[in-house]
Design an enzyme around this catalytic site. Structure first.
Site, PDB file in Angstrom:
ATOM      1  N   ARG A 120       0.815  -1.211   0.000  1.00 19.44           N
ATOM      2  CA  ARG A 120       0.000   0.000   0.000  1.00 19.44           C
ATOM      3  C   ARG A 120       0.850   1.264   0.000  1.00 19.44           C
ATOM      4  O   ARG A 120       0.517   2.254  -0.614  1.00 19.44           O
ATOM      5  CB  ARG A 120      -0.903  -0.019   1.228  1.00 19.44           C
ATOM      6  N   TYR A 121       1.944   1.203   0.733  1.00 21.38           N
ATOM      7  CA  TYR A 121       2.813   2.372   0.865  1.00 21.38           C
ATOM      8  C   TYR A 121       4.004   2.226  -0.084  1.00 21.38           C
ATOM      9  O   TYR A 121       4.372   1.112  -0.455  1.00 21.38           O
ATOM     10  CB  TYR A 121       3.334   2.457   2.300  1.00 21.38           C
ATOM     11  N   ARG A 124       7.211   0.128   1.795  1.00 21.00           N
ATOM     12  CA  ARG A 124       7.073  -0.968   2.746  1.00 21.00           C
ATOM     13  C   ARG A 124       5.872  -1.840   2.441  1.00 21.00           C
ATOM     14  O   ARG A 124       4.895  -1.380   1.861  1.00 21.00           O
ATOM     15  CB  ARG A 124       6.999  -0.438   4.173  1.00 21.00           C
ATOM     16  N   CYS A 133      -3.599 -18.047  14.537  1.00 27.50           N
ATOM     17  CA  CYS A 133      -3.152 -17.294  15.714  1.00 27.50           C
ATOM     18  C   CYS A 133      -3.231 -18.194  16.949  1.00 27.50           C
ATOM     19  O   CYS A 133      -3.891 -19.232  16.937  1.00 27.50           O
ATOM     20  CB  CYS A 133      -4.045 -16.081  15.951  1.00 27.50           C
ATOM     21  N   CYS A 137      -8.788 -12.782  18.454  1.00 27.33           N
ATOM     22  CA  CYS A 137      -9.381 -11.542  18.942  1.00 27.33           C
ATOM     23  C   CYS A 137     -10.702 -11.367  18.204  1.00 27.33           C
ATOM     24  O   CYS A 137     -10.725 -11.388  16.968  1.00 27.33           O
ATOM     25  CB  CYS A 137      -8.477 -10.356  18.622  1.00 27.33           C
ATOM     26  N   CYS A 140     -11.003  -9.017  15.107  1.00 29.73           N
ATOM     27  CA  CYS A 140      -9.910  -9.155  14.128  1.00 29.73           C
ATOM     28  C   CYS A 140     -10.227  -8.457  12.811  1.00 29.73           C
ATOM     29  O   CYS A 140     -11.236  -8.739  12.165  1.00 29.73           O
ATOM     30  CB  CYS A 140      -9.625 -10.627  13.863  1.00 29.73           C
ATOM     31  N   ARG A 142      -8.665  -8.825  10.075  1.00 29.54           N
ATOM     32  CA  ARG A 142      -8.385  -9.690   8.938  1.00 29.54           C
ATOM     33  C   ARG A 142      -9.170 -11.009   9.063  1.00 29.54           C
ATOM     34  O   ARG A 142      -8.726 -12.050   8.590  1.00 29.54           O
ATOM     35  CB  ARG A 142      -6.867  -9.926   8.873  1.00 29.54           C
ATOM     36  N   ASP A 301     -11.290  -0.967  13.496  1.00 21.65           N
ATOM     37  CA  ASP A 301     -11.636  -0.994  12.074  1.00 21.65           C
ATOM     38  C   ASP A 301     -13.098  -1.395  11.871  1.00 21.65           C
ATOM     39  O   ASP A 301     -13.688  -2.073  12.715  1.00 21.65           O
ATOM     40  CB  ASP A 301     -10.737  -1.994  11.330  1.00 21.65           C
ATOM     41  N   ASP A 338      -7.199   3.541  10.556  1.00 16.69           N
ATOM     42  CA  ASP A 338      -6.741   2.900   9.324  1.00 16.69           C
ATOM     43  C   ASP A 338      -7.897   3.120   8.344  1.00 16.69           C
ATOM     44  O   ASP A 338      -8.972   2.540   8.500  1.00 16.69           O
ATOM     45  CB  ASP A 338      -6.457   1.412   9.578  1.00 16.69           C
ATOM     46  N   LYS A 345      -2.927   4.411   7.404  1.00 16.91           N
ATOM     47  CA  LYS A 345      -3.152   4.882   8.768  1.00 16.91           C
ATOM     48  C   LYS A 345      -3.071   6.403   8.825  1.00 16.91           C
ATOM     49  O   LYS A 345      -2.096   6.995   8.390  1.00 16.91           O
ATOM     50  CB  LYS A 345      -2.117   4.250   9.691  1.00 16.91           C
TER      51      LYS A 345
HETATM   52  C1  LIG Z   1       0.198  -0.802   8.997  1.00 13.29           C
HETATM   53  C2  LIG Z   1       0.730  -1.139   7.682  1.00 13.29           C
HETATM   54  C3  LIG Z   1       2.069  -0.888   7.376  1.00 13.29           C
HETATM   55  C4  LIG Z   1       3.026  -0.272   8.366  1.00 13.29           C
HETATM   56  O1  LIG Z   1       2.638   1.031   8.681  1.00 13.29           O
HETATM   57  P1  LIG Z   1       3.556   1.960   9.627  1.00 13.29           P
HETATM   58  O2  LIG Z   1       2.738   3.190   9.807  1.00 13.29           O
HETATM   59  O3  LIG Z   1       4.840   2.166   8.921  1.00 13.29           O
HETATM   60  O4  LIG Z   1       3.749   1.192  10.911  1.00 13.29           O
HETATM   61  C5  LIG Z   1       2.504  -1.200   6.123  1.00 13.29           C
HETATM   62  N1  LIG Z   1       1.685  -1.727   5.192  1.00 13.29           N
HETATM   63  C6  LIG Z   1       0.387  -1.967   5.448  1.00 13.29           C
HETATM   64  C7  LIG Z   1      -0.471  -2.522   4.369  1.00 13.29           C
HETATM   65  C8  LIG Z   1      -0.136  -1.687   6.707  1.00 13.29           C
HETATM   66  O5  LIG Z   1      -1.415  -1.938   6.964  1.00 13.29           O
END
Ligand SMILES: *Cc1c(COP(=O)(O)O)cnc(C)c1O
Length: 376
Positions: A120-121, A124, A133, A137, A140, A142, A301, A338, A345
């Site tokens: 998404r980002y 990362r 798990c 929870c 959850c 997911r 969420d 989120d 986020k």
């Molecule tokens: C939460 C998340 C991250 C990590 O987010 P940070 O704000 O860097 O901790 C990375 N990818 C996805 C898809 C996420 O949901």
């Protein structure tokens, strides 16, 4: 409200497991194979409400029921509102689906280039390596794939995920999640982290896990050796309530910290569980004493069947506002939403800026007193 004997596990009695040897009790595989996974077993240990009984009957179509004996012992059996009880014992309220709720509330399926990867980002990714798990929870995010109760049939594909990461040199941060990655065998975890460490552009490896909370017995010397070999490894644990900060969790964190693991905590703000200033402040204080830095506090969420857990945003902001200034800055997690649909986020903060004039900014401090500061 919470006694001063911080970190004392005042609910450590074995109760129903008083005849179990220490060796078995402290063995994570014993905990897993003796986990409570159905209504009959649960009813033999605790008097359930009608709502809970119905919730348990529905669980196999939504999100499986599973509770480790260790975590079950943190539940006050005489309190139907016990915060640990509400997190893991299903409720019939899970069948209520509010208009805004979704099966994939944070839009992970939209940015899913290969199975198990959420990209998404820019720099990362989330790498989902299991659907299992130690306990489930009830809120959850997911649950569409975790525990495989909904027929999603999630199967981890480590090699295709690793290949994707290898081929995308913009990925500098890999967040291993699931399910709970710490339920993989030592051999598999060693292999996975070794492969990631061999990829030159991956400079930051982190793991999201609730195992230290549900199953601290899993943090064995051998597991710690693996982390030490590849460290620093960053670990986000998931503690929601100060009572979850037991001696066992503290001990697990100590071992991890000694093995070059940096630990943060992510909590979910949950109605009737931790939505009070005193509860969250006490939680943060205990985390800091264990060497764990509060990281995120999530607004729950919009996962289907979670409306009974959700706390209003205004109340959430007010809680954070009442913490800032009154306790260490390190004790204050970042409140985030989120964003539904895959926006990522988004930080939510109390407003400390009163106004801007041509040359000054007017700021309110934690007591509401106003101060000004030049803009340039
Ligand atoms: C939460 C998340 C991250 C990590 O987010 P940070 O704000 O860097 O901790 C990375 N990818 C996805 C898809 C996420 O949901």
């Amino acid at each position: 409200m919470y006694p001063d004997d911080l970190l004392a596990n005042w609910r450590s009695g074995r109760e129903s497991w008083s005849d179990v040897s220490n060796e078995d009790w402290n063995n994570w595989k014993w905990q897993m194979s003796n986990s409570i996974r159905n209504l009959k077993h649960l009813q033999s240990l605790i008097d359930l409400t009608e709502d809970e009984k119905e919730g348990c009957e529905l669980a196999h179509t939504k999100l499986s029921l599973s509770i480790t004996p260790y975590y079950f012992n943190l539940i006050d059996r005489n309190d139907v509102n016990c915060p640990m009880r509400k997190q893991v014992i299903p409720s019939v309220n899970e069948a209520i689906i509010s208009p805004e709720e979704m099966l994939d509330p944070v839009g992970e399926e939209k940015t899913n280039p290969v199975k198990g990867i959420v990209h998404r980002y820019p720099d990362r990714i989330l790498f989902l390596v299991t659907s299992v798990c130690a306990s489930y929870c009830r809120y959850c995010t997911r649950s569409r794939l975790v525990s495989n109760a909904q027929g999603y049939d999630f199967r981890p594909e480590l090699e295709s995920g690793l290949n994707y990461i290898q081929q995308h040199s913009e990925i500098r941060d890999v967040l291993i999640s699931g399910g709970d990655p710490l339920l993989l065998s030592d051999e598999k975890l060693d292999y996975l982290i070794k492969r990631l460490r061999e990829i030159k552009h991956v400079e930051f490896v982190r793991i999201g896990s609730r195992v230290p909370v549900f199953l601290p017995q899993r943090i064995t010397p051998n597991l710690c050796q693996i982390f030490k070999k590849y460290g620093p490894i960053w670990l986000s644990i998931h503690v929601n309530h100060p009572i979850e900060c037991t001696k066992e969790l503290k001990n697990a964190c100590e071992q991890l910290i000694c093995s070059n693991v940096v630990i943060g905590n992510q909590s979910v703000l949950l109605k009737g569980i931790n939505d009070e200033v005193i509860t969250l402040t006490s939680l943060s204080h205990r985390l800091l004493q264990m060497g764990v830095r509060p990281y995120y506090l999530y607004s729950c969420d919009l996962i289907t069947g979670s409306s009974h857990f959700r706390v209003g945003i205004k109340k959430a902001i007010d809680i954070i506002k009442k913490m800032r200034g009154y306790t260490s800055g390190y004790a204050i997690p970042q409140l985030v939403i989120d964003a539904p649909g895959g926006g990522g986020k988004i930080p939510i903060n109390p407003d400390y800026i009163e106004k801007f004039t041509n040359d000054r900014v007017f700021l309110k401090n934690y007591k509401g007193d106003v101060y000004s500061y030049p803009i340039d």
